[in-house]
Design a protein around this motif. Structure first.
Motif: not given
Length: 84
Positions: A24-29, A31-43
């Protein structure tokens, strides 16, 4: 009912409860990882210099890796490319 047959049942119940809580904790974590809206901003940082003949291929691969990391919510993605 003797005590030796009850003890393994309690151990099994405790282990099963712990595993369910962990899942349950792993699934919750996840699911709550924020998605980066713009892939070009990834380092992105190369460790070695890119050969000038392969600049287009390197940029295309970098864009694909960024979009994969953004879509799949991967907190870290490491790629290695070798050239003969």
């Amino acid at each position: 009912m003797n005590r030796s047959s009850v003890l393994p049942t309690w151990i099994g119940a405790i282990v099963a409860t712990g595993l369910l809580l962990l899942v349950g904790v792993v699934l919750w974590l996840w699911a709550t990882i924020p998605a980066r809206p713009d892939p070009d901003l990834l380092p992105s940082r190369p460790l070695g210099g890119s050969a000038t003949a392969f600049v287009d291929a390197v940029e295309e691969g970098r864009a694909l890796a960024r979009s994969l990391a953004a879509e799949e919510k991967l907190p870290g993605l490491s790629l290695a490319v070798a050239l003969d």
